[in-house]
Design a protein around this motif. Structure first.
Motif, PDB file in Angstrom:
ATOM      1  N   ALA A   1       0.810  -1.218   0.000  1.00  0.00           N
ATOM      2  CA  ALA A   1       0.000   0.000   0.000  1.00  0.00           C
ATOM      3  C   ALA A   1       0.844   1.268   0.000  1.00  0.00           C
ATOM      4  O   ALA A   1       0.516   2.241  -0.686  1.00  0.00           O
ATOM      5  CB  ALA A   1      -0.937  -0.012   1.198  1.00  0.00           C
TER       6      ALA A   1
ATOM      7  N   ALA B   1       1.901   2.424  -3.348  1.00  0.00           N
ATOM      8  CA  ALA B   1       0.807   3.022  -4.115  1.00  0.00           C
ATOM      9  C   ALA B   1       0.545   4.457  -3.667  1.00  0.00           C
ATOM     10  O   ALA B   1       0.322   5.352  -4.495  1.00  0.00           O
ATOM     11  CB  ALA B   1      -0.459   2.179  -3.961  1.00  0.00           C
ATOM     12  N   HIS B   2       0.588   4.695  -2.360  1.00  0.00           N
ATOM     13  CA  HIS B   2       0.361   6.052  -1.861  1.00  0.00           C
ATOM     14  C   HIS B   2       1.505   6.983  -2.267  1.00  0.00           C
ATOM     15  O   HIS B   2       1.287   8.157  -2.577  1.00  0.00           O
ATOM     16  CB  HIS B   2       0.197   6.019  -0.338  1.00  0.00           C
ATOM     17  CG  HIS B   2      -1.037   5.312   0.104  1.00  0.00           C
ATOM     18  ND1 HIS B   2      -1.063   4.413   1.153  1.00  0.00           N
ATOM     19  CD2 HIS B   2      -2.309   5.337  -0.375  1.00  0.00           C
ATOM     20  CE1 HIS B   2      -2.293   3.943   1.308  1.00  0.00           C
ATOM     21  NE2 HIS B   2      -3.064   4.490   0.392  1.00  0.00           N
TER      22      HIS B   2
ATOM     23  N   ASP C   1      -5.294  -0.949  -7.313  1.00  0.00           N
ATOM     24  CA  ASP C   1      -6.298  -1.142  -6.252  1.00  0.00           C
ATOM     25  C   ASP C   1      -6.964  -2.510  -6.392  1.00  0.00           C
ATOM     26  O   ASP C   1      -7.289  -2.953  -7.491  1.00  0.00           O
ATOM     27  CB  ASP C   1      -7.354  -0.042  -6.347  1.00  0.00           C
ATOM     28  CG  ASP C   1      -8.155   0.091  -5.064  1.00  0.00           C
ATOM     29  OD1 ASP C   1      -7.779  -0.548  -4.063  1.00  0.00           O
ATOM     30  OD2 ASP C   1      -9.150   0.835  -5.069  1.00  0.00           O
ATOM     31  N   ASN C   2      -7.131  -3.179  -5.286  1.00  0.00           N
ATOM     32  CA  ASN C   2      -7.829  -4.464  -5.278  1.00  0.00           C
ATOM     33  C   ASN C   2      -8.401  -4.716  -3.885  1.00  0.00           C
ATOM     34  O   ASN C   2      -8.228  -3.908  -2.973  1.00  0.00           O
ATOM     35  CB  ASN C   2      -6.886  -5.608  -5.703  1.00  0.00           C
ATOM     36  CG  ASN C   2      -5.627  -5.680  -4.857  1.00  0.00           C
ATOM     37  OD1 ASN C   2      -5.707  -5.780  -3.625  1.00  0.00           O
ATOM     38  ND2 ASN C   2      -4.462  -5.633  -5.502  1.00  0.00           N
TER      39      ASN C   2
ATOM     40  N   TYR D   1      -7.336  -2.179  -0.991  1.00  0.00           N
ATOM     41  CA  TYR D   1      -8.341  -1.139  -0.806  1.00  0.00           C
ATOM     42  C   TYR D   1      -7.652   0.224  -0.631  1.00  0.00           C
ATOM     43  O   TYR D   1      -7.671   0.850   0.417  1.00  0.00           O
ATOM     44  CB  TYR D   1      -9.250  -1.425   0.401  1.00  0.00           C
ATOM     45  CG  TYR D   1     -10.413  -0.449   0.480  1.00  0.00           C
ATOM     46  CD1 TYR D   1     -11.421  -0.470  -0.481  1.00  0.00           C
ATOM     47  CD2 TYR D   1     -10.476   0.483   1.496  1.00  0.00           C
ATOM     48  CE1 TYR D   1     -12.469   0.430  -0.431  1.00  0.00           C
ATOM     49  CE2 TYR D   1     -11.525   1.391   1.563  1.00  0.00           C
ATOM     50  CZ  TYR D   1     -12.520   1.370   0.593  1.00  0.00           C
ATOM     51  OH  TYR D   1     -13.564   2.270   0.634  1.00  0.00           O
ATOM     52  N   LEU D   2      -7.050   0.673  -1.737  1.00  0.00           N
ATOM     53  CA  LEU D   2      -6.256   1.906  -1.707  1.00  0.00           C
ATOM     54  C   LEU D   2      -7.109   3.166  -1.713  1.00  0.00           C
ATOM     55  O   LEU D   2      -6.815   4.130  -1.006  1.00  0.00           O
ATOM     56  CB  LEU D   2      -5.320   1.919  -2.922  1.00  0.00           C
ATOM     57  CG  LEU D   2      -4.277   0.802  -2.977  1.00  0.00           C
ATOM     58  CD1 LEU D   2      -3.583   0.800  -4.325  1.00  0.00           C
ATOM     59  CD2 LEU D   2      -3.272   0.975  -1.844  1.00  0.00           C
ATOM     60  N   TRP D   3      -8.156   3.175  -2.531  1.00  0.00           N
ATOM     61  CA  TRP D   3      -8.910   4.409  -2.719  1.00  0.00           C
ATOM     62  C   TRP D   3     -10.390   4.167  -2.428  1.00  0.00           C
ATOM     63  O   TRP D   3     -10.946   3.131  -2.792  1.00  0.00           O
ATOM     64  CB  TRP D   3      -8.762   4.912  -4.169  1.00  0.00           C
ATOM     65  CG  TRP D   3      -7.477   4.542  -4.845  1.00  0.00           C
ATOM     66  CD1 TRP D   3      -7.308   3.751  -5.943  1.00  0.00           C
ATOM     67  CD2 TRP D   3      -6.150   4.957  -4.472  1.00  0.00           C
ATOM     68  NE1 TRP D   3      -5.996   3.635  -6.272  1.00  0.00           N
ATOM     69  CE2 TRP D   3      -5.253   4.369  -5.395  1.00  0.00           C
ATOM     70  CE3 TRP D   3      -5.633   5.763  -3.452  1.00  0.00           C
ATOM     71  CZ2 TRP D   3      -3.877   4.550  -5.321  1.00  0.00           C
ATOM     72  CZ3 TRP D   3      -4.256   5.953  -3.372  1.00  0.00           C
ATOM     73  CH2 TRP D   3      -3.397   5.358  -4.299  1.00  0.00           C
TER      74      TRP D   3
ATOM     75  N   SER E   1     -11.363   7.239  -6.229  1.00  0.00           N
ATOM     76  CA  SER E   1     -11.341   6.517  -7.499  1.00  0.00           C
ATOM     77  C   SER E   1     -11.982   7.333  -8.618  1.00  0.00           C
ATOM     78  O   SER E   1     -11.486   7.361  -9.751  1.00  0.00           O
ATOM     79  CB  SER E   1     -12.079   5.176  -7.364  1.00  0.00           C
ATOM     80  OG  SER E   1     -11.403   4.320  -6.475  1.00  0.00           O
TER      81      SER E   1
END
Length: 335
Positions: free
Chosen positions: A156, A159-160, A213-214, A218-220, A225
């Motif tokens: 995560a 990704a951030h 994201d998946n 659960y990133l966004w 999104s």
């Protein structure tokens, strides 16, 4: 021995803009991978790796033995091709499934990025060529690689970090745009295409962020999104519009002569194809896949043309070097 010496000289004397060839080759490999042409994609990947090793050797030699020259060249926006080339190659490596190597390339590009970016920004001027947009390209290349690794490794924080780099890249584009000399659209030797290439790699970064994201990450949330989707679509539309304008400019003012900066054209055209396919997959817009594949193959064709030009230019340079070092046989015979 003179031939080996000539090759060594040709390699070590490459300017910073030579990194655009690595970027272009790696991007074509990514585009072919997204288009489902894996075998040809891997051929381009091998070529990109060889070109990157040459770039890395040149960079290391100058850093170790030519500090003054290295510092001078670091001020040139083209120096940021070292960051972009490393990150783009890392993205293709990640897509191949070799995540440790992709992570190492990300770390290397991340170390180079603040050093070169700060040097370039301190020496920005007005009415600059298309290389001014490399500040955006290098930043978004890091975002693409970080987002790709985040999805592959379910990480995560990567990704951030990629999201922060994504917005930073867009800010840098906005800052670079007023400094771009728009006359380069009709006069530029090839790097003017980076104005569009920066938009396409930004769209690719947005697509990779959405794809990362998946359910496990659960990133966004929904709002995040939606913003990412809207911005990514806008970037792709702007990129395609810019692509059309630049093609029309090339037709209006043909510039067929080969130059090193033509690799920036190849990069930008190939990146538009790759971005279109990535957005098609991330947003599930299936009809975009057809134009995306067409644009990828257009990028391949332009790469071949640039490659032929590079080979002919290199041969001419080596021949000229040998002739310059050869004794004057006529004058010797007369004596």
């Amino acid at each position: 021995m003179s031939g080996i010496s000539g090759v060594r000289t040709w390699v070590t004397e490459r300017p910073p803009a030579a990194g655009a060839a690595v970027m272009a080759t790696a991007v074509v490999s990514i585009g072919l991978r997204l288009a489902g042409v894996e075998v040809v994609s891997r051929v381009f990947l091998v070529l990109a790796c060889l070109a990157w090793l040459t770039l890395a050797a040149t960079f290391a030699v100058r850093l170790a033995g030519q500090r003054g020259r290295w510092a001078q060249e670091a001020r040139d926006p083209a120096a940021l091709t070292a960051v972009a080339a490393t990150a783009v190659l890392g993205t293709r490596t990640s897509l191949l499934g070799v995540q440790p190597l992709a992570g190492a390339l990300l770390a290397l590009a991340a170390l180079l990025w603040p050093v070169l970016l700060s040097a370039v920004l301190r020496h920005w001027g007005q009415r600059m060529p298309g290389t001014v947009f490399l500040c955006c390209v290098a930043t978004q290349a890091l975002a693409v690689l970080a987002a790709t690794l985040a999805g592959a490794e379910t990480t995560a924080w990567l990704a951030h970090t990629a999201l922060v780099l994504f917005w930073a890249g867009l800010l840098l584009y906005a800052l670079a745009l007023p400094r771009f000399d728009v006359r380069q659209v009709l006069r530029g030797p090839g790097d003017h295409w980076i104005a569009g290439g920066a938009l396409s790699i930004s769209a690719l970064a947005g697509a990779r962020l959405l794809s990362a994201d998946n359910a496990r990450l659960y990133l966004w949330n929904h709002d995040d999104s939606e913003v990412l989707r809207e911005v990514t679509v806008i970037l792709l539309v702007l990129d395609l519009a810019c692509y059309a304008v630049l093609v029309l400019a090339e037709l209006a003012r043909p510039r067929p002569r080969y130059g090193l900066l033509r690799w920036a054209t190849v990069f930008s055209m190939g990146m538009t194809g790759a971005a279109t396919l990535a957005v098609s997959a991330a947003l599930r817009v299936t009809w975009l896949s057809v134009p995306g594949k067409v644009l990828v193959w257009v990028g391949v064709a332009v790469w071949v043309a640039a490659g032929v030009g590079a080979v002919l230019a290199a041969r001419a340079g080596l021949t000229g070097a040998r002739r310059a070092g050869a004794p004057d046989v006529t004058s010797t015979a007369r004596r």
